[in-house]
Design a protein around this motif. Structure first.
Motif, PDB file in Angstrom:
ATOM      1  N   PRO A   1       0.804  -1.223   0.000  1.00  0.00           N
ATOM      2  CA  PRO A   1       0.000   0.000   0.000  1.00  0.00           C
ATOM      3  C   PRO A   1       0.839   1.277   0.000  1.00  0.00           C
ATOM      4  CG  PRO A   1      -0.068  -1.040   2.157  1.00  0.00           C
ATOM      5  CD  PRO A   1       0.653  -1.978   1.248  1.00  0.00           C
ATOM      6  N   ASN A   2       0.139   2.403   0.116  1.00  0.00           N
ATOM      7  CA  ASN A   2       0.676   3.755  -0.022  1.00  0.00           C
ATOM      8  C   ASN A   2       1.914   3.999   0.846  1.00  0.00           C
ATOM      9  OD1 ASN A   2       1.092   6.561   0.000  1.00  0.00           O
ATOM     10  ND2 ASN A   2      -1.080   6.956  -0.333  1.00  0.00           N
ATOM     11  N   PRO A   3       3.087   4.188   0.234  1.00  0.00           N
ATOM     12  CA  PRO A   3       4.298   4.387   1.034  1.00  0.00           C
ATOM     13  C   PRO A   3       4.304   5.720   1.775  1.00  0.00           C
ATOM     14  CG  PRO A   3       4.761   4.674  -1.299  1.00  0.00           C
ATOM     15  CD  PRO A   3       3.365   4.162  -1.210  1.00  0.00           C
TER      16      PRO A   3
ATOM     17  N   MET B   1       5.911  -5.118   4.397  1.00  0.00           N
ATOM     18  CA  MET B   1       5.615  -5.864   5.614  1.00  0.00           C
ATOM     19  C   MET B   1       4.206  -5.606   6.136  1.00  0.00           C
ATOM     20  SD  MET B   1       8.329  -7.479   5.638  1.00  0.00           S
ATOM     21  CE  MET B   1       7.982  -8.447   7.114  1.00  0.00           C
ATOM     22  N   ASN B   2       3.419  -4.829   5.428  1.00  0.00           N
ATOM     23  CA  ASN B   2       2.027  -4.592   5.808  1.00  0.00           C
ATOM     24  C   ASN B   2       1.324  -5.923   6.067  1.00  0.00           C
ATOM     25  OD1 ASN B   2      -0.865  -4.634   4.331  1.00  0.00           O
ATOM     26  ND2 ASN B   2      -0.655  -2.737   5.493  1.00  0.00           N
ATOM     27  N   LYS B   3       0.438  -5.945   7.076  1.00  0.00           N
ATOM     28  CA  LYS B   3      -0.158  -7.220   7.492  1.00  0.00           C
ATOM     29  C   LYS B   3      -1.078  -7.823   6.433  1.00  0.00           C
ATOM     30  CE  LYS B   3      -4.166  -5.441  10.059  1.00  0.00           C
ATOM     31  NZ  LYS B   3      -4.866  -5.456  11.356  1.00  0.00           N
ATOM     32  N   VAL B   4      -1.722  -6.990   5.618  1.00  0.00           N
ATOM     33  CA  VAL B   4      -2.548  -7.527   4.534  1.00  0.00           C
ATOM     34  C   VAL B   4      -1.655  -8.163   3.472  1.00  0.00           C
ATOM     35  CG1 VAL B   4      -4.217  -6.981   2.728  1.00  0.00           C
ATOM     36  CG2 VAL B   4      -4.421  -5.898   4.984  1.00  0.00           C
ATOM     37  N   VAL B   5      -0.573  -7.479   3.121  1.00  0.00           N
ATOM     38  CA  VAL B   5       0.389  -8.042   2.164  1.00  0.00           C
ATOM     39  C   VAL B   5       0.981  -9.335   2.713  1.00  0.00           C
ATOM     40  CG1 VAL B   5       2.575  -7.634   0.954  1.00  0.00           C
ATOM     41  CG2 VAL B   5       0.913  -5.783   1.192  1.00  0.00           C
ATOM     42  N   SER B   6       1.289  -9.344   4.007  1.00  0.00           N
ATOM     43  CA  SER B   6       1.846 -10.553   4.623  1.00  0.00           C
ATOM     44  C   SER B   6       0.856 -11.712   4.562  1.00  0.00           C
ATOM     45  CB  SER B   6       2.230 -10.273   6.076  1.00  0.00           C
ATOM     46  OG  SER B   6       3.286  -9.330   6.154  1.00  0.00           O
ATOM     47  N   THR B   7      -0.418 -11.409   4.778  1.00  0.00           N
ATOM     48  CA  THR B   7      -1.447 -12.454   4.675  1.00  0.00           C
ATOM     49  C   THR B   7      -1.545 -12.978   3.249  1.00  0.00           C
ATOM     50  OG1 THR B   7      -2.733 -11.548   6.512  1.00  0.00           O
ATOM     51  CG2 THR B   7      -3.920 -12.915   4.923  1.00  0.00           C
TER      52      THR B   7
ATOM     53  N   LEU C   1      -0.566 -11.647  -9.912  1.00  0.00           N
ATOM     54  CA  LEU C   1      -0.299 -10.356  -9.294  1.00  0.00           C
ATOM     55  C   LEU C   1      -1.325 -10.104  -8.199  1.00  0.00           C
ATOM     56  CD1 LEU C   1       0.268  -8.170 -12.503  1.00  0.00           C
ATOM     57  CD2 LEU C   1       1.982  -9.465 -11.193  1.00  0.00           C
ATOM     58  N   LEU C   2      -0.850  -9.644  -7.036  1.00  0.00           N
ATOM     59  CA  LEU C   2      -1.729  -9.310  -5.921  1.00  0.00           C
ATOM     60  C   LEU C   2      -1.336  -7.937  -5.388  1.00  0.00           C
ATOM     61  CD1 LEU C   2      -0.538 -12.534  -5.371  1.00  0.00           C
ATOM     62  CD2 LEU C   2      -2.665 -12.522  -4.075  1.00  0.00           C
ATOM     63  N   GLY C   3      -2.308  -7.026  -5.315  1.00  0.00           N
ATOM     64  CA  GLY C   3      -2.021  -5.694  -4.824  1.00  0.00           C
ATOM     65  C   GLY C   3      -3.065  -5.226  -3.838  1.00  0.00           C
ATOM     66  N   PHE C   4      -2.594  -4.546  -2.774  1.00  0.00           N
ATOM     67  CA  PHE C   4      -3.486  -4.039  -1.733  1.00  0.00           C
ATOM     68  C   PHE C   4      -3.448  -2.518  -1.718  1.00  0.00           C
ATOM     69  CE2 PHE C   4      -3.531  -2.779   2.933  1.00  0.00           C
ATOM     70  CZ  PHE C   4      -4.914  -2.638   2.987  1.00  0.00           C
ATOM     71  N   SER C   5      -4.627  -1.894  -1.747  1.00  0.00           N
ATOM     72  CA  SER C   5      -4.784  -0.450  -1.640  1.00  0.00           C
ATOM     73  C   SER C   5      -4.054   0.241  -2.804  1.00  0.00           C
ATOM     74  CB  SER C   5      -4.308   0.021  -0.268  1.00  0.00           C
ATOM     75  OG  SER C   5      -4.725   1.323   0.023  1.00  0.00           O
ATOM     76  N   PHE C   6      -3.096   1.123  -2.520  1.00  0.00           N
ATOM     77  CA  PHE C   6      -2.277   1.710  -3.585  1.00  0.00           C
ATOM     78  C   PHE C   6      -1.660   0.604  -4.443  1.00  0.00           C
ATOM     79  CE2 PHE C   6       1.974   3.135  -4.972  1.00  0.00           C
ATOM     80  CZ  PHE C   6       1.655   4.268  -5.704  1.00  0.00           C
TER      81      PHE C   6
ATOM     82  N   GLY D   1     -13.133  -3.084   7.707  1.00  0.00           N
ATOM     83  CA  GLY D   1     -12.461  -1.847   7.354  1.00  0.00           C
ATOM     84  C   GLY D   1     -11.310  -2.087   6.393  1.00  0.00           C
ATOM     85  N   HIS D   2     -10.638  -1.003   6.036  1.00  0.00           N
ATOM     86  CA  HIS D   2      -9.613  -1.048   4.994  1.00  0.00           C
ATOM     87  C   HIS D   2      -8.511  -2.046   5.292  1.00  0.00           C
ATOM     88  CE1 HIS D   2      -7.413   0.553   1.567  1.00  0.00           C
ATOM     89  NE2 HIS D   2      -6.344   0.710   2.318  1.00  0.00           N
ATOM     90  N   PHE D   3      -8.076  -2.110   6.562  1.00  0.00           N
ATOM     91  CA  PHE D   3      -6.925  -2.942   6.896  1.00  0.00           C
ATOM     92  C   PHE D   3      -7.303  -4.341   7.382  1.00  0.00           C
ATOM     93  CE2 PHE D   3      -5.487   1.460   7.177  1.00  0.00           C
ATOM     94  CZ  PHE D   3      -4.372   1.406   6.361  1.00  0.00           C
ATOM     95  N   PHE D   4      -8.560  -4.715   7.195  1.00  0.00           N
ATOM     96  CA  PHE D   4      -9.030  -6.070   7.490  1.00  0.00           C
ATOM     97  C   PHE D   4      -8.766  -6.464   8.944  1.00  0.00           C
ATOM     98  CE2 PHE D   4      -8.890  -5.951   2.943  1.00  0.00           C
ATOM     99  CZ  PHE D   4      -9.880  -6.813   2.501  1.00  0.00           C
ATOM    100  N   HIS D   5      -8.917  -5.506   9.873  1.00  0.00           N
ATOM    101  CA  HIS D   5      -8.758  -5.835  11.286  1.00  0.00           C
ATOM    102  C   HIS D   5      -9.770  -6.923  11.669  1.00  0.00           C
ATOM    103  CE1 HIS D   5      -6.007  -2.593  11.707  1.00  0.00           C
ATOM    104  NE2 HIS D   5      -6.903  -1.632  11.574  1.00  0.00           N
ATOM    105  N   GLY D   6      -9.275  -8.035  12.188  1.00  0.00           N
ATOM    106  CA  GLY D   6     -10.143  -9.143  12.568  1.00  0.00           C
ATOM    107  C   GLY D   6     -10.723  -9.923  11.411  1.00  0.00           C
ATOM    108  N   LYS D   7     -10.360  -9.544  10.190  1.00  0.00           N
ATOM    109  CA  LYS D   7     -10.952 -10.172   9.007  1.00  0.00           C
ATOM    110  C   LYS D   7      -9.900 -10.807   8.088  1.00  0.00           C
ATOM    111  CE  LYS D   7     -15.331  -8.910   9.615  1.00  0.00           C
ATOM    112  NZ  LYS D   7     -16.499  -9.832   9.578  1.00  0.00           N
ATOM    113  N   LEU D   8      -8.668 -10.866   8.536  1.00  0.00           N
ATOM    114  CA  LEU D   8      -7.621 -11.452   7.693  1.00  0.00           C
ATOM    115  C   LEU D   8      -7.896 -12.920   7.351  1.00  0.00           C
ATOM    116  CD1 LEU D   8      -4.464  -9.783   9.255  1.00  0.00           C
ATOM    117  CD2 LEU D   8      -5.471  -9.315   7.002  1.00  0.00           C
ATOM    118  N   PRO D   9      -8.455 -13.731   8.293  1.00  0.00           N
ATOM    119  CA  PRO D   9      -8.812 -15.104   7.903  1.00  0.00           C
ATOM    120  C   PRO D   9      -9.839 -15.146   6.772  1.00  0.00           C
ATOM    121  CG  PRO D   9      -8.712 -14.922  10.289  1.00  0.00           C
ATOM    122  CD  PRO D   9      -8.613 -13.529   9.760  1.00  0.00           C
ATOM    123  N   GLU D  10     -10.795 -14.196   6.772  1.00  0.00           N
ATOM    124  CA  GLU D  10     -11.781 -14.154   5.689  1.00  0.00           C
ATOM    125  C   GLU D  10     -11.114 -13.813   4.365  1.00  0.00           C
ATOM    126  OE1 GLU D  10     -15.436 -12.063   6.253  1.00  0.00           O
ATOM    127  OE2 GLU D  10     -15.507 -12.518   8.402  1.00  0.00           O
TER     128      GLU D  10
END
Length: 211
Positions: free
Chosen positions: A36-38, A45-51, A106-111, A191-200
């Motif tokens: 995402p947006n630098p 290392m963003n947690k969504v990218v890590s997932t 290819l996988l991209g999150f946000s930006f 929400g945007h950062f998938f708090h509590g929703k990373l398993p989904e």
């Protein structure tokens, strides 16, 4: 199964790019991840990218994530546009040179959703036959007329319904106007950062990587 990523350095268009690479003993494909947006603190290392990286790893894909110019130990300074797509192209070319025979996702999150989409169009124009494109909570407002999406690979858009960073309606409208076939997956109470929703998120991506 290999689980530990190896730090690598990639020659980018304005200097060296910091990256993490994970090989696989019996790889089914390649996965390139765009963060995402630098300017707002986004890194590889963003947690969504890590997932997403772990999901690709578990699906048997070789993975590569990297920091755009001016992020982490990557040289250069932020461009917030075509420059980051140039960086992603350098990363994709590095990955392709190591594994000329494997299909690339290819996988991209946000930006990074904007970066991955624009990169996909460039790669396809170069003759790359992409396996799939994932755009997660994508910054679709950054896509310009010259940012052509790939046409031939399956496209999955995953959008949190209570996104506080990217207006979900912008993504829905963009999806409605997008002429090429794709699927739009909405994640409720997320929400945007998938708090509590990373398993989904992993549950949505994993079966599509395995197909």
């Amino acid at each position: 199964m290999l689980t530990r990523e190896t730090p690598v350095v990639i020659d980018g268009p304005v200097g060296q790019l910091e990256a993490l690479y994970l090989d696989s003993a019996e790889p089914k494909g390649l996965a390139l991840l765009c963060h995402p947006n630098p300017v707002q603190g986004g890194t590889m290392m963003n947690k969504v990218v890590s997932t997403l990286q772990r999901t690709a790893r578990d699906a048997g894909l070789i993975t590569l994530r990297f920091n755009y110019r001016g992020t982490g130990a990557s040289e250069g300074s932020h461009d917030m546009g075509s420059g980051e797509v140039d960086d992603a192209l350098a990363a994709a070319n590095w990955l392709r040179a190591k594994h000329p025979e494997l299909p690339m996702t290819l996988l991209g999150f946000s930006f990074g959703g904007f970066v991955a989409a624009s990169l996909g169009g460039r790669l396809e124009a170069q003759g790359e036959n992409l396996s799939r494109l994932f755009m997660v909570a994508p910054a679709v407002m950054r896509l310009r007329d010259e940012d052509t999406l790939p046409h031939n690979c399956p496209l999955t858009v995953i959008q949190p319904e209570t996104d506080e960073v990217i207006d979900p309606q912008l993504v829905y409208n963009w999806s409605n106007e997008l002429a090429r076939p794709h699927e739009l997956l909405k994640v409720a109470e997320c929400g945007h950062f998938f708090h509590g929703k990373l398993p989904e998120l992993k549950e949505l991506v994993a079966p599509r990587l395995s197909n």
